[in-house]
Structures are given as structure tokens and as C-alpha cells.
Design a protein around this motif. Structure first.
Motif, mmCIF file in Angstrom:
data_model
loop_
_atom_site.group_PDB
_atom_site.id
_atom_site.type_symbol
_atom_site.label_atom_id
_atom_site.label_comp_id
_atom_site.label_asym_id
_atom_site.label_seq_id
_atom_site.Cartn_x
_atom_site.Cartn_y
_atom_site.Cartn_z
ATOM 1 N N GLU A 292 0.821 -1.214 0.000
ATOM 2 C CA GLU A 292 0.000 0.000 0.000
ATOM 3 C C GLU A 292 0.859 1.270 0.000
ATOM 4 N N LEU A 293 2.128 1.127 0.409
ATOM 5 C CA LEU A 293 3.036 2.273 0.475
ATOM 6 C C LEU A 293 4.157 2.232 -0.559
ATOM 7 N N ALA A 294 4.382 1.054 -1.152
ATOM 8 C CA ALA A 294 5.558 0.900 -2.005
ATOM 9 C C ALA A 294 5.335 -0.123 -3.105
ATOM 10 N N HIS A 295 6.202 -0.041 -4.107
ATOM 11 C CA HIS A 295 6.246 -1.073 -5.145
ATOM 12 C C HIS A 295 7.643 -1.665 -5.140
ATOM 13 N N SER A 296 7.847 -2.691 -5.937
ATOM 14 C CA SER A 296 9.109 -3.414 -5.897
ATOM 15 C C SER A 296 9.616 -3.693 -7.303
ATOM 16 N N ASN B 171 18.226 -9.416 -6.030
ATOM 17 C CA ASN B 171 18.175 -8.007 -5.645
ATOM 18 C C ASN B 171 16.707 -7.612 -5.583
ATOM 19 N N ILE B 172 16.282 -7.015 -4.476
ATOM 20 C CA ILE B 172 14.910 -6.540 -4.329
ATOM 21 C C ILE B 172 14.954 -5.068 -3.935
ATOM 22 N N SER B 173 14.358 -4.231 -4.751
ATOM 23 C CA SER B 173 14.211 -2.817 -4.403
ATOM 24 C C SER B 173 12.789 -2.584 -3.926
ATOM 25 N N VAL B 174 12.641 -1.845 -2.840
ATOM 26 C CA VAL B 174 11.341 -1.453 -2.306
ATOM 27 C C VAL B 174 11.295 0.068 -2.420
ATOM 28 N N ILE B 175 10.367 0.568 -3.235
ATOM 29 C CA ILE B 175 10.344 1.987 -3.591
ATOM 30 C C ILE B 175 9.032 2.615 -3.133
ATOM 31 N N ALA B 176 9.132 3.631 -2.298
ATOM 32 C CA ALA B 176 7.933 4.315 -1.785
ATOM 33 C C ALA B 176 7.198 5.013 -2.924
ATOM 34 N N TYR B 177 5.871 4.932 -2.904
ATOM 35 C CA TYR B 177 5.073 5.688 -3.872
ATOM 36 C C TYR B 177 5.201 7.190 -3.608
ATOM 37 N N LYS B 178 5.230 7.558 -2.316
ATOM 38 C CA LYS B 178 5.294 8.965 -1.929
ATOM 39 C C LYS B 178 6.562 9.188 -1.090
ATOM 40 N N PRO B 179 7.291 10.261 -1.362
ATOM 41 C CA PRO B 179 8.525 10.528 -0.602
ATOM 42 C C PRO B 179 8.296 10.581 0.909
ATOM 43 N N GLU B 180 7.152 11.069 1.343
ATOM 44 C CA GLU B 180 6.903 11.183 2.782
ATOM 45 C C GLU B 180 6.755 9.823 3.474
ATOM 46 N N ASP B 181 6.592 8.744 2.704
ATOM 47 C CA ASP B 181 6.488 7.411 3.301
ATOM 48 C C ASP B 181 7.842 6.721 3.447
ATOM 49 N N TYR B 182 8.880 7.272 2.834
ATOM 50 C CA TYR B 182 10.198 6.632 2.900
ATOM 51 C C TYR B 182 10.715 6.441 4.332
ATOM 52 N N PRO B 183 10.615 7.437 5.231
ATOM 53 C CA PRO B 183 11.125 7.205 6.587
ATOM 54 C C PRO B 183 10.472 6.000 7.272
ATOM 55 N N ARG C 21 21.332 -4.501 3.152
ATOM 56 C CA ARG C 21 20.349 -3.452 2.896
ATOM 57 C C ARG C 21 21.072 -2.150 2.599
ATOM 58 N N PHE C 22 20.639 -1.489 1.542
ATOM 59 C CA PHE C 22 21.191 -0.203 1.157
ATOM 60 C C PHE C 22 20.054 0.810 1.133
ATOM 61 N N GLU C 23 20.274 1.949 1.752
ATOM 62 C CA GLU C 23 19.262 3.002 1.805
ATOM 63 C C GLU C 23 19.539 4.031 0.719
ATOM 64 N N LEU C 24 18.496 4.400 -0.007
ATOM 65 C CA LEU C 24 18.594 5.393 -1.079
ATOM 66 C C LEU C 24 17.524 6.456 -0.840
ATOM 67 N N PRO C 25 17.713 7.313 0.168
ATOM 68 C CA PRO C 25 16.674 8.276 0.525
ATOM 69 C C PRO C 25 16.333 9.258 -0.590
ATOM 70 N N GLY D 208 13.858 7.503 -2.420
ATOM 71 C CA GLY D 208 12.761 6.954 -1.626
ATOM 72 C C GLY D 208 12.737 5.440 -1.679
ATOM 73 N N ALA D 209 13.921 4.828 -1.715
ATOM 74 C CA ALA D 209 14.000 3.383 -1.926
ATOM 75 C C ALA D 209 14.968 2.698 -0.967
ATOM 76 N N LEU D 210 14.701 1.422 -0.763
ATOM 77 C CA LEU D 210 15.613 0.516 -0.074
ATOM 78 C C LEU D 210 15.990 -0.558 -1.085
ATOM 79 N N ASN D 211 17.231 -0.992 -1.054
ATOM 80 C CA ASN D 211 17.679 -2.049 -1.948
ATOM 81 C C ASN D 211 18.250 -3.178 -1.106
ATOM 82 N N PHE D 212 17.737 -4.376 -1.315
ATOM 83 C CA PHE D 212 18.178 -5.553 -0.571
ATOM 84 C C PHE D 212 18.894 -6.506 -1.510
ATOM 85 N N ILE D 213 20.044 -6.990 -1.077
ATOM 86 C CA ILE D 213 20.799 -7.993 -1.815
ATOM 87 C C ILE D 213 20.712 -9.280 -1.007
#
Length: 102
Positions: A5-9, A19-31, A56-60, A63-68
């Protein structure tokens, strides 16, 4: 609430690594994603799989997290008889994660 509901992958693979990226739909949901979507919680999405180390790599700025996920694809595309040898469906499993209500 489900993570989807907050992100896509987006997922990818290289050999036996996923590799899985989790990307927030809205910048305000990234935190919230950065706080809730930990390597431990990602590992818990795959109780039947033997997965090695997870990074885990943070890409603020994105608005994304990247998991290896190391050693996650049963040997890799050319060696695995798994139905999802590329690991494309594992992103859907992560997006099914329950997040606490705020």
C-alpha cells in the motif's frame, strides 16, 4: 496495512544472488519504510527458503531501499529447477509484509 500500500518493488538477479528494491510511492512514506523494512523482516518473508546473507542499502533521494539476498536462487538461473529461477516473484512476497498501523 500491507507494505504494497506504500511501495512497489523491482527485482533482479545475478547468478545465485537476488536483488529486491522497495520503492515508496510517496517521498513522505520513505522514513517509515526505512524504519520498518529491515533485513530481519525481509528474511522472515521467506520461511521455507535457505537464504544467505542479506544486505540493505538506503537510497533516501530515491525513496527506496535495496536488498541484496546472497545464495537465494537455488544455484542461479542456469542451475536451478525452481519455477521462479530469476527470483522475480520474491518482490511480491516482500510487499505482502504487514506493517504496524500508525
Amino acid at each position: 496495512m500491507r507494505l504494497r500500500e506504500l511501495a512497489h518493488s523491482r527485482t533482479g538477479d545475478k547468478g545465485n544472488t537476488s536483488n529486491i528494491s522497495v520503492i515508496a510511492y510517496k517521498p513522505e512514506d520513505y522514513p517509515r519504510l526505512a524504519q520498518e523494512v529491515t533485513t530481519e523482516r525481509v528474511r522472515a518473508c521467506f520461511p521455507g527458503l535457505s537464504i544467505g546473507r542479506i544486505e540493505r542499502f538506503e537510497l533516501p533521494a530515491l525513496g527506496a531501499l535495496n536488498f541484496i539476498l546472497h545464495d537465494a536462487l537455488a544455484g542461479g538461473v542456469t542451475q536451478s529447477l525452481a519455477l521462479d529461477a530469476h527470483g522475480k516473484c520474491i518482490g511480491a512476497a516482500v510487499l505482502d509484509m504487514d506493517l504496524p498501523e500508525t
